[in-house]
Write an enzyme that holds these catalytic residues in place. Structure first.
Site, short mmCIF file in Angstrom:
data_model
loop_
_atom_site.label_atom_id
_atom_site.label_comp_id
_atom_site.label_asym_id
_atom_site.label_seq_id
_atom_site.Cartn_x
_atom_site.Cartn_y
_atom_site.Cartn_z
N ASP A 135 -8.35 -4.97 -6.29
CA ASP A 135 -8.01 -3.82 -5.46
C ASP A 135 -8.70 -2.57 -6.01
OD1 ASP A 135 -6.78 -1.77 -3.99
OD2 ASP A 135 -4.83 -2.77 -3.99
N HIS B 295 -7.95 -4.76 -1.66
CA HIS B 295 -6.67 -4.19 -1.23
C HIS B 295 -6.01 -5.08 -0.18
CE1 HIS B 295 -3.65 -1.14 -0.75
NE2 HIS B 295 -3.94 -0.95 0.52
N SER C 57 0.82 -1.20 0.00
CA SER C 57 0.00 0.00 0.00
C SER C 57 0.86 1.26 0.00
CB SER C 57 -0.96 -0.04 1.21
OG SER C 57 -1.95 0.94 1.12
#
Length: 373
Positions: A296, A327, A125
């Site tokens: 995602d 995600h 991330s």
């Protein structure tokens, strides 16, 4: 090692890209393994503490402390490095960029830990954004880069998602957004750093529920994996005891600082490239394994495909998490199947370059001088 075990390195007054500075700044970090082994930097992610990265490290994992010296640095704003929650000056917190964070990490590993070259940088991330930043900011300093479920530039759609949760949080203090990439519009008597208990409760719960529609995919909710895989009784139980609980554990001013850093993420925003995104990606010399999640909603695979296409031939490789966890396919270890897939990709990628651990490494071991904790 417990979640509260970490060290800090004093940076002094830290000049920022914004022209502001962090007064008496420090960077928090922890390490695993022998400092003579090949070094890996594994930065923290949005809202994450240093310990939130531990799930990917272990003797039975690709990130094996017997094979690598692993450094986990914390973002400005995470509550451990310099952040609104520990900053002594009661004024708007300075605007920090991913460039500022990576420059601090480079100073930590070179000046304090004595590392002269990195084997790899990787992260999930916002950690992936820092990985891309390392590859473009210090292209000769590292061999491998593995960004998973992240991007080299925060897309417009991603900025819109972040703007929504930011405004939900600010609304608890009757503060409007100053726009994507900026903080709130403050009246003379307002502060986005000082929060009452009620403002925290209302704002953070709204922040968490806003995030809930983005962290996992439509298919995750359709299949009710929050019940079958995570054990929550129903959707409301998941909203309260996963999402609200997560948000309520955070400092709102810290979240706003990291969110601003994220919204402005772009590897081209440095003097080497002057806004030319394609030039920045073409400058990467390290081998890059880009791992987006199939479902995602922040960082779709097509964005990653473009990033790899901008790299020089033979530099970038793309592999997509075959997952409906959205995600969260890339972390933090909730899906055992996705963790196994990621660990296997890391192991294979490392073994293409890493020395055989069982042999006499001799000159391959770095000679370092450790700084004081």
């Amino acid at each position: 090692m417990t979640k509260h075990d970490y060290k800090t390195f004093k940076l002094g007054d830290w000049e920022l890209q914004s022209g502001e500075k962090l007064v008496d700044a420090h960077i928090a970090y922890t390490t695993f393994g022998d400092p003579r082994l090949p070094a890996i930097v594994y930065p923290s992610w949005f809202s994450g503490e240093i310990s939130d990265n531990f799930w990917l490290i272990g003797e039975d994992k690709a990130l094996n402390p017997s094979n690598y010296f692993i450094v986990i640095p914390a973002l400005f704003g995470n509550g451990q490095s310099t952040s609104p929650s520990n900053y002594p000056i009661q004024s708007p917190f300075p605007k920090c960029s991913i460039y500022d964070n990576v420059r601090a990490q480079y100073t930590l590993v070179t000046q304090h830990l004595g590392i002269t070259h990195l084997f790899a940088v990787l992260g999930w991330s916002m950690g992936a954004a820092q990985s891309f930043q390392w590859a473009t900011q210090y292209p000769d300093f590292l061999d491998l880069v593995v960004p998973f479920c992240g991007s080299a530039r925060t897309s417009i759609h991603n900025q819109v998602f972040l703007e929504g949760v930011k405004c939900a949080l600010l609304a608890a203090k009757h503060i409007s957004s100053a726009g994507s990439g900026d903080a709130g519009v403050l009246e003379a008597d307002q502060s986005d750093r000082i929060w009452s208990d009620k403002e925290k409760e209302v704002g953070l719960k709204a922040f968490g529920r806003g995030y809930a529609g983005w962290g996992f995919s439509q298919a995750f909710y359709r299949e009710k994996l929050y019940e079958t895989a995570l054990g929550y009784k129903n959707l409301e139980d998941f909203m309260v005891n996963f999402w609200e609980s997560w948000a309520l554990s955070k400092d709102p001013a810290n979240l706003l600082t990291m969110l601003q850093t994220w919204q402005n993420g772009d590897v081209a925003n440095q003097e080497l490239y002057n806004g030319d995104f394609e030039k920045a990606l073409a400058s990467i010399k390290a081998k890059v394994l880009v791992l987006p999640g199939k479902t995602d909603l922040y960082f779709p695979p097509e964005d990653s495909e473009y990033e790899v296409a901008c790299m020089m031939p033979g530099v970038g490789t793309l592999a997509v998490f075959p997952s409906i966890w959205g995600h969260w396919a890339g972390g933090p270890g909730l899906s055992k199947d996705d963790f196994g897939w990621l660990d296997t990709r890391l192991r294979e990628f490392f073994e293409e370059t890493a020395p055989s651990i069982g042999e006499d490494l001799g000159p391959r071991l770095k000679s370092v001088t450790l700084g004081k904790p």
